[in-house]
Write an enzyme that holds these catalytic residues in place. Structure first.
Site, PDB file in Angstrom:
ATOM      1  N   ASP A  38       2.211  12.517  -1.361  1.00 19.87           N
ATOM      2  CA  ASP A  38       1.388  11.132  -1.428  1.00 19.87           C
ATOM      3  C   ASP A  38       2.453  10.810  -0.072  1.00 19.87           C
ATOM      4  O   ASP A  38       3.308  10.479   0.815  1.00 19.87           O
ATOM      5  CB  ASP A  38       3.309  10.450  -2.604  1.00 19.87           C
ATOM      6  CG  ASP A  38       2.884   9.015  -2.170  1.00 19.87           C
ATOM      7  OD1 ASP A  38       4.152   8.300  -2.694  1.00 19.87           O
ATOM      8  OD2 ASP A  38       1.987   9.002  -1.776  1.00 19.87           O
ATOM      9  N   ASP A  49      -3.166   6.255   1.536  1.00 20.57           N
ATOM     10  CA  ASP A  49      -2.601   6.470   0.620  1.00 20.57           C
ATOM     11  C   ASP A  49      -2.924   8.169  -0.541  1.00 20.57           C
ATOM     12  O   ASP A  49      -3.462   6.915  -1.811  1.00 20.57           O
ATOM     13  CB  ASP A  49      -2.072   5.167  -0.159  1.00 20.57           C
ATOM     14  CG  ASP A  49      -0.435   5.523  -0.649  1.00 20.57           C
ATOM     15  OD1 ASP A  49       0.124   4.060  -1.418  1.00 20.57           O
ATOM     16  OD2 ASP A  49      -0.219   6.180  -1.075  1.00 20.57           O
TER      17      ASP A  49
HETATM   18  C1  LIG Z   1       4.423   6.837 -11.714  1.00 16.11           C
HETATM   19  S1  LIG Z   1       3.390   7.303 -11.521  1.00 16.11           S
HETATM   20  C2  LIG Z   1       3.444   7.300  -9.702  1.00 16.11           C
HETATM   21  C3  LIG Z   1       3.318   8.720  -8.474  1.00 16.11           C
HETATM   22  C4  LIG Z   1       2.937   7.985  -7.506  1.00 16.11           C
HETATM   23  C5  LIG Z   1       3.928   6.635  -6.527  1.00 16.11           C
HETATM   24  C6  LIG Z   1       4.097   6.969  -5.072  1.00 16.11           C
HETATM   25  N1  LIG Z   1       3.236   5.953  -4.875  1.00 16.11           N
HETATM   26  C7  LIG Z   1       2.538   4.881  -4.128  1.00 16.11           C
HETATM   27  C8  LIG Z   1       2.302   4.534  -2.847  1.00 16.11           C
HETATM   28  O1  LIG Z   1       2.030   5.859  -2.703  1.00 16.11           O
HETATM   29  C9  LIG Z   1       4.942   6.229  -7.781  1.00 16.11           C
HETATM   30  C10 LIG Z   1       4.283   6.067  -9.161  1.00 16.11           C
END
Ligand SMILES: CSc1ccc(CNCCO)cc1
Length: 424
Positions: A129, A313
């Site tokens: 991420d 992102d």
């Molecule tokens: C619930 S699945 C999920 C996967 C990644 C993230 C973080 N990504 C957002 C900001 O880059 C939040 C939730």
């Protein structure tokens, strides 16, 4: 036929570490089959020999030899000294490549990548991420009621795990999900690149949206370490820890539509893109890969120059852009509406969508319409949800996976950092 002229040229190029493709003969293009007619032109594809490191002393040494001048001992020693330094530098270099696997083959909610943590290695699949900077995992510290099929990291089963005493973390993401817990350091490997003593944040609480995503076993934050939430001492991301051991301080994202892509660390794979990479400045405050797009076009329409400041992102599924941009896009789609009921732009699945092009400096990237036809509201619904949504409620423009998978993206962690975009 290889002529003396070619050999001299190739030798000279080899001496400076530039391998060459010796053309069949001077006067024809290198693309020919060697039997083409003379065109008075030749093209040499010069590629740097992998792992070559410059040795200036050797160049001087060769010049002494070329003109028959006796080589002084200090120069012979200098050649050896620099070779030894280069060998040492190369020996600690690592590069790596790992799969970016869509967690759902029907649409790209998120991508996960296999990593190993600890000794013996425990394999988990984590969401890489670039929009955050915490490396956290489901763990033996996560209440069983909050674990639903995820693999967990058990530090107590790793001989190299060390508790980072007195340290905690807590993170809340833009979509309202979150997690919190304590911190260990342990060996962390992805794609063959290992960081020993990487801060691994073990979850003691996760929000329901993580509990419900069984394919995501945690996150690897690839934003700037300034965003890390560990308290009282912020920790470095995997990339920041690995950087000094990589051939080049870069990682690349080659995400794909409904299929497996790759994250590469330490090198740029020229087979993964076409044309040139356009590099843009990155604003690192507060810690996202923030860059400015130079404008947009809807379908084959005119390009609208604009300065769209946003973040790249990989951890966000969709792409969120200013209201005037998305209004302009969805205005071209029959039946599209910005629905409060469905929480964003939806459209009749039968409607034809245009592509969307965004500027990256003088170049541009086109997102195919198919990527923007994100998914049916529910299985079998005639209503579809758009991959391009308004950022007006977010306060930041986000180039998420819908945009990133249309490009080959270089996250260059040099000083200053830059972000590179190429078609593929
Ligand atoms: C619930 S699945 C999920 C996967 C990644 C993230 C973080 N990504 C957002 C900001 O880059 C939040 C939730």
């Amino acid at each position: 036929m290889v002529t003396l002229a070619n050999l001299v040229l190739a030798t000279a190029l080899a001496a400076v570490g530039l391998a060459s493709v010796i053309p069949p003969k001077i006067g024809t293009t290198a693309l020919g089959n060697g039997h083409g007619t003379s065109s008075g032109r030749a093209s040499l594809k010069q590629v740097r020999r992998p792992g070559y490191r410059f040795n200036g002393a050797r160049d001087i040494y060769k010049t002494y030899l070329k003109y028959g001048v006796p080589v002084p001992d200090y120069l012979k020693n200098a050649v050896a000294n620099i070779d030894a330094l280069n060998a040492a530098a190369l020996s600690k270099r690592e590069n790596g490549s790992a799969a970016a696997i869509p967690i759902d083959p029907r649409f790209d909610i998120a991508y996960v990548t296999p990593v190993t943590i600890g000794t013996p290695p425990q394999t988990l699949y984590l969401d890489f991420d670039t929009g955050s900077s915490d490396l956290w995992v489901f763990s033996s510290h996560t209440p069983e009621s909050q674990v639903r099929g995820q693999r967990i990291y058990s530090p107590e089963k790793s001989s190299t795990a060390k508790l980072l005493a007195g340290h905690t973390w807590s993170i809340l993401y833009g979509d309202g999900s979150g997690s919190l817990g304590n911190v260990y350091t342990d060996n962390f490997t992805v794609g063959g690149v290992t960081v020993t003593s990487q801060a691994v944040q073990t979850a003691q609480q996760v929000s329901y949206s993580f509990t419900s995503q069984s394919e995501i076993h945690g996150l690897v934050g690839l934003g700037f370490s300034t965003l890390n939430t560990v308290f009282p001492n912020g920790q470095l991301t995997f990339f920041d820890n690995a950087k000094s051991t990589l051939d080049s301080p870069v990682f690349t994202a080659d995400l794909k539509w409904k299929k497996e892509g790759t994250y590469d660390f330490g090198f740029i794979d020229e087979t993964k893109y076409t044309g040139e990479i356009t590099y843009l400045p990155v604003q690192t405050d507060p810690g996202y890969w923030t860059f400015t797009s130079s404008g947009y076009a809807v379908g084959d329409g005119a390009f609208h120059p604009a300065s769209i400041v946003g973040i790249a992102d990989t951890g966000t599924s969709l792409t969120y852009l200013p209201a005037e941009v998305v209004t302009s896009y969805w205005g071209q789609v029959d039946g599209a509406v910005d629905s409060d009921y469905y929480g964003g732009y939806v459209f009749p699945c039968s409607s034809k969508l245009p592509s969307f092009t965004f500027g990256v400096g003088p170049a541009n990237i086109t997102i195919p319409a198919s990527y923007i036809n994100y998914a049916q509201i529910t299985e079998g619904s005639p209503v579809c949800f758009g991959g391009l949504q308004s950022s007006s409620w977010l306060g930041v423009n986000i180039w998420g996976d819908v945009a990133l998978k249309a490009a080959f993206v270089v996250f260059n962690g040099a000083n200053p950092p830059t972000i590179g975009w190429a078609k593929k």
